[in-house]
Design an enzyme around this catalytic site. Sequence first.
Site, mmCIF file in Angstrom:
data_model
loop_
_atom_site.group_PDB
_atom_site.id
_atom_site.type_symbol
_atom_site.label_atom_id
_atom_site.label_comp_id
_atom_site.label_asym_id
_atom_site.label_seq_id
_atom_site.Cartn_x
_atom_site.Cartn_y
_atom_site.Cartn_z
ATOM 1 N N LYS A 68 0.833 -1.421 0.096
ATOM 2 C CA LYS A 68 0.154 -0.080 0.089
ATOM 3 C C LYS A 68 0.810 1.264 0.194
ATOM 4 O O LYS A 68 0.602 2.286 -0.650
ATOM 5 C CB LYS A 68 -0.889 -0.088 1.111
ATOM 6 C CG LYS A 68 -1.936 -1.085 1.079
ATOM 7 C CD LYS A 68 -2.923 -1.053 2.265
ATOM 8 C CE LYS A 68 -4.289 -1.306 2.219
ATOM 9 N NZ LYS A 68 -5.092 -0.946 3.399
ATOM 10 N N GLU A 84 -7.265 12.915 -3.227
ATOM 11 C CA GLU A 84 -6.859 13.617 -1.805
ATOM 12 C C GLU A 84 -6.812 12.621 -0.762
ATOM 13 O O GLU A 84 -5.633 12.904 0.046
ATOM 14 C CB GLU A 84 -7.747 14.513 -1.693
ATOM 15 C CG GLU A 84 -7.577 15.333 -0.536
ATOM 16 C CD GLU A 84 -8.801 16.230 0.208
ATOM 17 O OE1 GLU A 84 -9.602 16.788 -0.697
ATOM 18 O OE2 GLU A 84 -8.902 16.298 1.389
ATOM 19 N N ASN A 93 -4.876 2.064 -2.000
ATOM 20 C CA ASN A 93 -5.392 0.496 -1.865
ATOM 21 C C ASN A 93 -6.335 0.441 -2.977
ATOM 22 O O ASN A 93 -6.920 -0.642 -3.496
ATOM 23 C CB ASN A 93 -6.097 0.195 -0.760
ATOM 24 C CG ASN A 93 -7.616 1.093 -0.789
ATOM 25 O OD1 ASN A 93 -7.833 1.760 -1.354
ATOM 26 N ND2 ASN A 93 -8.425 0.293 0.201
ATOM 27 N N GLY A 135 -0.120 3.403 12.783
ATOM 28 C CA GLY A 135 0.580 2.888 11.428
ATOM 29 C C GLY A 135 -0.513 3.389 10.194
ATOM 30 O O GLY A 135 -1.080 4.488 10.201
ATOM 31 N N GLY A 136 -0.255 2.699 9.035
ATOM 32 C CA GLY A 136 -1.279 3.029 7.953
ATOM 33 C C GLY A 136 -2.483 3.316 8.212
ATOM 34 O O GLY A 136 -3.434 4.254 7.991
ATOM 35 N N ALA A 137 -3.262 2.096 8.902
ATOM 36 C CA ALA A 137 -4.625 2.281 9.112
ATOM 37 C C ALA A 137 -5.201 3.330 10.215
ATOM 38 O O ALA A 137 -6.267 4.118 10.105
ATOM 39 C CB ALA A 137 -5.132 0.988 9.993
ATOM 40 N N ARG A 158 2.099 2.803 21.193
ATOM 41 C CA ARG A 158 3.359 2.388 22.020
ATOM 42 C C ARG A 158 4.536 3.198 21.611
ATOM 43 O O ARG A 158 5.294 3.522 22.830
ATOM 44 C CB ARG A 158 3.466 0.753 21.743
ATOM 45 C CG ARG A 158 4.602 0.036 22.024
ATOM 46 C CD ARG A 158 4.762 -1.274 21.655
ATOM 47 N NE ARG A 158 4.931 -1.367 20.287
ATOM 48 C CZ ARG A 158 4.762 -2.545 19.412
ATOM 49 N NH1 ARG A 158 4.823 -3.598 20.055
ATOM 50 N NH2 ARG A 158 5.089 -2.655 18.135
ATOM 51 N N TYR A 232 -10.914 -7.600 11.992
ATOM 52 C CA TYR A 232 -12.447 -8.358 12.009
ATOM 53 C C TYR A 232 -12.205 -9.975 11.870
ATOM 54 O O TYR A 232 -13.069 -10.715 11.515
ATOM 55 C CB TYR A 232 -13.101 -7.898 10.460
ATOM 56 C CG TYR A 232 -11.879 -7.943 9.104
ATOM 57 C CD1 TYR A 232 -11.420 -6.968 8.714
ATOM 58 C CD2 TYR A 232 -11.859 -9.264 8.659
ATOM 59 C CE1 TYR A 232 -10.494 -7.208 7.535
ATOM 60 C CE2 TYR A 232 -10.793 -9.315 7.562
ATOM 61 C CZ TYR A 232 -10.024 -8.353 7.123
ATOM 62 O OH TYR A 232 -9.338 -8.357 6.122
HETATM 63 P P1 ATR Z 1 -0.959 -0.918 9.478
HETATM 64 O O1 ATR Z 1 -0.729 -0.201 8.163
HETATM 65 O O2 ATR Z 1 -1.885 -2.216 9.431
HETATM 66 O O3 ATR Z 1 -1.726 0.282 10.373
HETATM 67 P P2 ATR Z 1 1.497 -0.940 10.691
HETATM 68 O O4 ATR Z 1 1.906 0.484 9.994
HETATM 69 O O5 ATR Z 1 2.288 -1.797 10.784
HETATM 70 O O6 ATR Z 1 0.295 -1.342 10.077
HETATM 71 O O7 ATR Z 1 1.077 -0.197 12.204
HETATM 72 C C1 ATR Z 1 0.662 -1.016 13.211
HETATM 73 C C2 ATR Z 1 0.319 -0.374 14.464
HETATM 74 O O8 ATR Z 1 0.005 -1.423 15.479
HETATM 75 C C3 ATR Z 1 1.382 0.677 15.253
HETATM 76 O O9 ATR Z 1 0.738 1.651 15.753
HETATM 77 C C4 ATR Z 1 1.946 -0.496 16.167
HETATM 78 O O10 ATR Z 1 2.701 0.041 17.194
HETATM 79 P P3 ATR Z 1 4.280 0.626 17.129
HETATM 80 O O11 ATR Z 1 3.941 2.040 16.329
HETATM 81 O O12 ATR Z 1 4.489 0.828 18.652
HETATM 82 O O13 ATR Z 1 5.083 -0.304 16.564
HETATM 83 C C5 ATR Z 1 0.784 -1.175 16.624
HETATM 84 N N1 ATR Z 1 1.124 -2.375 17.375
HETATM 85 C C6 ATR Z 1 1.488 -3.435 16.555
HETATM 86 N N2 ATR Z 1 2.142 -4.492 17.566
HETATM 87 C C7 ATR Z 1 1.513 -4.137 18.700
HETATM 88 C C8 ATR Z 1 1.475 -4.481 20.300
HETATM 89 N N3 ATR Z 1 2.119 -5.799 20.280
HETATM 90 N N4 ATR Z 1 1.445 -3.496 21.087
HETATM 91 C C9 ATR Z 1 0.924 -2.221 21.096
HETATM 92 N N5 ATR Z 1 0.678 -1.847 19.769
HETATM 93 C C10 ATR Z 1 1.213 -2.584 18.281
#
Ligand code: ATR
Length: 295
Positions: A68, A84, A93, A135-137, A158, A232
């Site tokens: 993505k 946008e 996506n 993250g991206g979502a 985190r 989901y």
């Molecule tokens: P996506 O694109 O699906 O959002 P991503 O960009 O990898 O995926 O982002 C994952 C998110 O889940 C991040 O906010 C990550 O926290 P960090 O920025 O600290 O890495 C969070 N995340 C994933 N595993 C986690 C865990 N075990 N505890 C807390 N946050 C978690």
Amino acid sequence: MEILKAAVIGDPISHSLSPQLHNFLLKQYKINGSYKAINLKKDEIYDFIASFQNDKNFRGFNVTIPYKEIFYKIAKEMNFIICESAESIKSINTVYKQENKVYVSNSDTFGFLENIKINFPEYINKKTALVYGSGGASRAVIYSLLKNNYRNIIIVNRTLSKAKEVAEHFTSLFPSKNIIINCYTDINKEILEDIDIFINTTSLGMKSNNDLIIDFKNQNLNKEILFYDIVYNPLMTKMLIDAQNNGNKILTGIGMLIYQAFEGFEKWFGVKPKLTPSQQKNISQILIDKLNKNS
Ligand code: ATR
């Protein structure tokens, strides 16, 4: 008669629910079209784009993990027209052609919001959201909220530096809104005090992952907060079960998955999907069955 073609690209791709979803819609609207899942390695992306551009019946495709964000860079490099939503969250996506031009967008923003609009319309006009994750979502969710009536966004993550980056990005795009960050130890009463909606955008709660634990029992949390999990699989995460048992309203991620598909479907096949509650129940069940079969 010519078959209109669309697809989803990713790696791995066998777990994608998009083929089930689009094939259900194609059948529903009696469209002579196909939608396939294509497993693509990174070094095959440019050849794939060339074949898409050279085939007039190939109308477009979805992009999923892990491409993505990479696709946003490719779109810039290839001078595709970036909508946008995609520009604001730097992630793609949905890809489609119009008058020989390639357009790219991000329909997660629409899917996220439509799920609220249809199930809890009163929450569209509220003001304060806590978005868990950076993250991206999370960017798609924050963008959707800020484009609408939400004025206050609390980002909890985190890793503080990532939350900071996201907050700075959206503060520059929406200077009149109030975006703050919170480095948490746990999701407690204090940070949930004045919010209208809580959204989990992390992978916590997903099958074979740790749960997102919120101590509802001992904290007497506000029952007016809507708890929305974009996970989901499983449909009912621990967080949602606990929120529901506490008497809060809840929203699962399946609706977001369904509604994000609509933009692509309309661009590729020329019909704007509109599902009745029973059709929506039907397609949700098909997707859940496929999830259960996958696991
Ligand atoms: P996506 O694109 O699906 O959002 P991503 O960009 O990898 O995926 O982002 C994952 C998110 O889940 C991040 O906010 C990550 O926290 P960090 O920025 O600290 O890495 C969070 N995340 C994933 N595993 C986690 C865990 N075990 N505890 C807390 N946050 C978690």
